[in-house]
Scaffold this motif. Sequence first.
Motif, short mmCIF file in Angstrom:
data_model
loop_
_atom_site.label_atom_id
_atom_site.label_comp_id
_atom_site.label_asym_id
_atom_site.label_seq_id
_atom_site.Cartn_x
_atom_site.Cartn_y
_atom_site.Cartn_z
N ALA A 289 0.83 -1.21 0.00
CA ALA A 289 0.00 0.00 0.00
C ALA A 289 0.86 1.25 0.00
CB ALA A 289 -0.94 0.00 1.21
N TYR B 293 1.85 3.05 -3.24
CA TYR B 293 0.88 3.87 -3.96
C TYR B 293 1.09 5.36 -3.70
CZ TYR B 293 -1.93 -0.08 -5.53
OH TYR B 293 -2.37 -1.23 -6.16
N ASP C 44 4.69 -6.56 -6.85
CA ASP C 44 3.24 -6.57 -6.72
C ASP C 44 2.69 -7.99 -6.83
OD1 ASP C 44 0.55 -4.84 -6.94
OD2 ASP C 44 0.45 -6.44 -8.42
N SER D 108 -7.46 -3.17 -0.52
CA SER D 108 -7.78 -2.20 -1.57
C SER D 108 -8.05 -0.82 -0.98
CB SER D 108 -8.99 -2.68 -2.39
OG SER D 108 -8.72 -3.89 -3.05
N ASN E 274 -4.78 0.74 -0.24
CA ASN E 274 -4.14 1.21 -1.48
C ASN E 274 -4.70 2.56 -1.91
OD1 ASN E 274 -2.77 -1.22 -1.40
ND2 ASN E 274 -4.01 -2.19 -2.99
N ASP F 171 -2.89 6.23 -2.00
CA ASP F 171 -2.93 6.95 -3.28
C ASP F 171 -3.47 8.37 -3.06
OD1 ASP F 171 -2.63 7.08 -6.15
OD2 ASP F 171 -4.81 6.97 -6.28
#
Length: 466
Positions: A218, A221, A388, A412, A415, A419
């Motif tokens: 993570a 990102y 990854d 997710s 992540n 981001d």
Amino acid sequence: MSLFLSSFPSAVAHASLFIQNSSVTACCIVLMLVFSYKTDIEHIWHGWLTVLCYAVVIILADIANLASTALTITIQKDWIVVITGENRSHLAGMNATVRRMDQIINIFAPLSVGQVMTWASNVVGCGFILGWNLVSLLVEFIFLSKVYQMVPQLAIKPQQPIGEHYIERQLELLNVQGNFQLNTEVRAHMVRRMLRICTDGWKSYYRQSVFLAGLGLAFLYTTVLGFDCITTGYAYTQGISGSLLSLLMAVSAISGLMGTFLFTRLRRHYGLMVTGIISSCLHVCCLMLCVFSVFAPGSPFDLGIFSVLMGVNSSINMGELEQSQVHLYPPHRNMNQPILPDRSSIHWTNNTVLLENIHTGDHPDSYISIILLFLGVILARIGLWSFDLTVTQLLQENIPESERGVVNGVQSSMNYLMDLVHFIMVILAPQPQQFGLLVIISTLFVIAGHTMYFSYTRKYKAMEKE
């Protein structure tokens, strides 16, 4: 979203597919109307109808992205594990194959749409996406159904571990006692129970043995060192043309494909853990070129601009600031200008619209800095994609089947959260002269992520010795 992934795999897959394609279809219809009747729409409600249309497009795109994430988790993080069974080599090969398909499609699909928009019009391009989306919906639905029927294990509901009650809590939310007359107390109870479910999901993520590996992924990102809109915008300010950027993005995709092949070879010879270590070292070493580019000839890096923007040094006025921004040409437009320039000047890539006639910055004194930057970004994709795939397989192999959907959903979310941090960084340091600082911070985040993976491998080896 992730709460039902482990419980209803088929329903989630089909529902996510339908929601994603329906949202894209509706988005295309709205854009076609905006492109076709832009002049008329701008005069309705004093231009607020245009804003409303843009807002609808953004909301539909977010819904499509959410559904796409759910579909990706279901297929790439759950179904693949069930299909391959206990064969780890088969699992590694299938993960790499799926990633290669993603890379290839990300190259050719947007370029094909771009050709339609370049030689026809934006309306025709949206119509092409709409038609292709409807056809793909039918094809994907049939393929998903076939796979689900061919693999009976997918229909088996996973057994819950003792002490875990995710499914029961979800069903309790859906079967609230009463005659649909929910008072304030019941609503508050439902909210508390939903928060408890979310909290349990994060706790489950933290309890996993691969927690550090997932958290390290993570952290990768939080970076501006990729071919997104941020790096593309910086390249424009350095005099790089749109056509050259398109070529560099294609080379970057090829580099990512090389990373998938590297992963399979390394894993076959050295194992999964060592593959992650080698990929991490390769990734960091390549990113060092980006750090060198910050101090190389031709770099606009200048921390003095912070004192100008914050008003610390009163002897520097805004005229000097404008003189220092020799590489920055912010776009200007009013509400009566089109959303995009003339269609003949548009190049479409896998994630960015490149404008041929956009006013780029003056040519720098040297191109050494920008060359080092993109060389590092492109070469780093090899280690990045290999790493990854390594962490992805670790998550697939070590997460219990009953918690796979929940944990991957939280992954997710992590992540996306990291981001978001990198976009906040850009908001705080938006000038080209500050981009070098973002490069350094991004590299530190990447190093921190790989350090977490090293900590995980060390902990894993210590557990093996015991």
